[in-house]
Design an enzyme around this catalytic site. Sequence first.
Site, PDB file in Angstrom:
ATOM      1  N   ARG A 183     -68.388   3.233  98.584  1.00 32.69           N
ATOM      2  CA  ARG A 183     -67.049   4.261  98.335  1.00 32.69           C
ATOM      3  C   ARG A 183     -67.485   5.668  98.746  1.00 32.69           C
ATOM      4  O   ARG A 183     -66.486   6.326  99.225  1.00 32.69           O
ATOM      5  CB  ARG A 183     -66.310   4.110  97.096  1.00 32.69           C
ATOM      6  CG  ARG A 183     -65.588   2.557  97.076  1.00 32.69           C
ATOM      7  CD  ARG A 183     -64.785   2.407  98.288  1.00 32.69           C
ATOM      8  NE  ARG A 183     -64.161   0.916  98.222  1.00 32.69           N
ATOM      9  CZ  ARG A 183     -64.781  -0.029  98.881  1.00 32.69           C
ATOM     10  NH1 ARG A 183     -65.800   0.216  99.512  1.00 32.69           N
ATOM     11  NH2 ARG A 183     -64.115  -1.152  98.954  1.00 32.69           N
TER      12      ARG A 183
ATOM     13  N   SER B 162     -59.132 -11.368  97.510  1.00 31.97           N
ATOM     14  CA  SER B 162     -59.700  -9.882  97.619  1.00 31.97           C
ATOM     15  C   SER B 162     -60.908  -9.659  98.133  1.00 31.97           C
ATOM     16  O   SER B 162     -61.732 -10.046  97.294  1.00 31.97           O
ATOM     17  CB  SER B 162     -59.202  -8.936  96.670  1.00 31.97           C
ATOM     18  OG  SER B 162     -59.458  -7.699  96.988  1.00 31.97           O
TER      19      SER B 162
ATOM     20  N   ASP C  16     -54.042  -4.346 101.988  1.00 32.20           N
ATOM     21  CA  ASP C  16     -53.532  -3.382 101.176  1.00 32.20           C
ATOM     22  C   ASP C  16     -53.742  -1.889 102.100  1.00 32.20           C
ATOM     23  O   ASP C  16     -52.416  -1.316 102.280  1.00 32.20           O
ATOM     24  CB  ASP C  16     -54.340  -3.149  99.964  1.00 32.20           C
ATOM     25  CG  ASP C  16     -54.042  -4.075  99.032  1.00 32.20           C
ATOM     26  OD1 ASP C  16     -52.913  -4.695  99.184  1.00 32.20           O
ATOM     27  OD2 ASP C  16     -55.004  -4.420  98.014  1.00 32.20           O
TER      28      ASP C  16
HETATM   29  N1  ARG Z   1     -65.935  -5.558  91.215  1.00 33.55           N
HETATM   30  C1  ARG Z   1     -66.847  -4.927  92.296  1.00 33.55           C
HETATM   31  C2  ARG Z   1     -66.846  -3.555  92.075  1.00 33.55           C
HETATM   32  O1  ARG Z   1     -66.106  -2.780  91.235  1.00 33.55           O
HETATM   33  C3  ARG Z   1     -66.017  -5.200  93.683  1.00 33.55           C
HETATM   34  C4  ARG Z   1     -64.941  -4.479  93.919  1.00 33.55           C
HETATM   35  C5  ARG Z   1     -64.260  -4.882  95.437  1.00 33.55           C
HETATM   36  N2  ARG Z   1     -63.385  -4.018  96.243  1.00 33.55           N
HETATM   37  C6  ARG Z   1     -62.401  -4.433  96.830  1.00 33.55           C
HETATM   38  N3  ARG Z   1     -61.395  -3.467  97.021  1.00 33.55           N
HETATM   39  N4  ARG Z   1     -62.089  -5.938  97.025  1.00 33.55           N
HETATM   40  O2  ARG Z   1     -67.647  -2.698  92.601  1.00 33.55           O
END
Ligand code: ARG
Length: 396
Positions: free
Chosen positions: A93, A172, A14
């Site tokens: 993040r 992903s 992405d």
């Molecule tokens: N569901 C998890 C969260 O919200 C993992 C997210 C993973 N992110 C990704 N861009 N693949 O923290």
Amino acid sequence: MTQRAVLAYSGGLDTSVAIGWLTEQGYDVHAVAVDVGQHESVEEIRRRGGLAGAAEVRVVDAVDRFAEEFLSRAVKANGLYEDKYPMVSSLARPLIADEVVKVAREVGASAVAHGCTGKGNDQVRFELSFGVLAPDLRVLAPIRDPGIPREKAVALAAEWGIPISRVAASYSVDENLWGRTIECGPLEDPWAEAPEDAFARTAPVHERPNEPTEVTIGFERGIPVAIDGAASSLADVIRNVDDVGGRYGFGRVDMIENRRVGIKSRELYEVPGALALILAHRALEDLTLEREVAHFKPGVERRWSELVYDGQWFSPLRLALDEFVEETQRHVDGEVRLRFSPGSCSVVGRRSTSSLYDLSLATYGGEDAFDQRHAEGFVKLWGLPLKVWSSKQGDA
Ligand code: ARG
């Protein structure tokens, strides 16, 4: 003058497509890959960013910062979203957002960008963080806002010559020092067992050693500071425990999770280090926290975890809860013995110079210093309201 945009870059599908799209829109793209301990080659990230057309690909080493500012707090708060997920992506993040904003200031960018879709939590975390750290910058979300579906992203990547690995094409994945997250593809059917190829950090059943191994974790003020008696940085303790746990196939989580954006999703996590360290930390708290604190703290932990998961790292409530957690950790010092066996990890011993466990009170042996005569009156008064209730109103 060409506008500059700083993109939070992972090297994945992405964000690589995002570079191409932003470039097509006329931006000079500064792709910032923040190293938070993902097992990825820096060279490969640079190569992909270059192929995708970035004006600059920068790799920022933030592994120790991630451990010291974010994961240390996660351990102290036993941070688990919905009691299961140690918040691998959620914790990274806000740090990535902060590093992106630093570069944006340095290069004089007018925009910051992320490559999240509109269905996940990461967009929430990035945008809430950007909103606090740099409210003056435009936020671009090229994957979400033009609405590039996954198949289209794969096709665009092929067209632009951006190589995508086989695993990336079916799942992903997000990864860092705290663990690995896996979504999409065959996992979207919650009834279907996760295929073995989804896992990378935890050994499959037939490769796990039969003989158990013990690891001793040393803590100071709630933070892991040593492994088997050797002082180590937090990042090293995490890496080591994660490796051992992973070899035993410990730390796989398969859950249905409630995302902030309202969707239930099926998620896999490989988090041997995170789960083992939280287990050890809790065991030491059992020994060192006074009863009322021990009973109150889990409520704070749950709220802390929701805030972090929901993208509110930079918020007054998270800061305030962390002050509370910090106060509780003043005597969480000592050692915990963890035993890893195939597929599991358990606490087999704990000790602390600040232990509130008092042998002379607990023992049933000759050293007993607990005066049992006081118990009789205590139990009578404790049960008094029940006695009154049952005599006046009870039909039990
Ligand atoms: N569901 C998890 C969260 O919200 C993992 C997210 C993973 N992110 C990704 N861009 N693949 O923290």
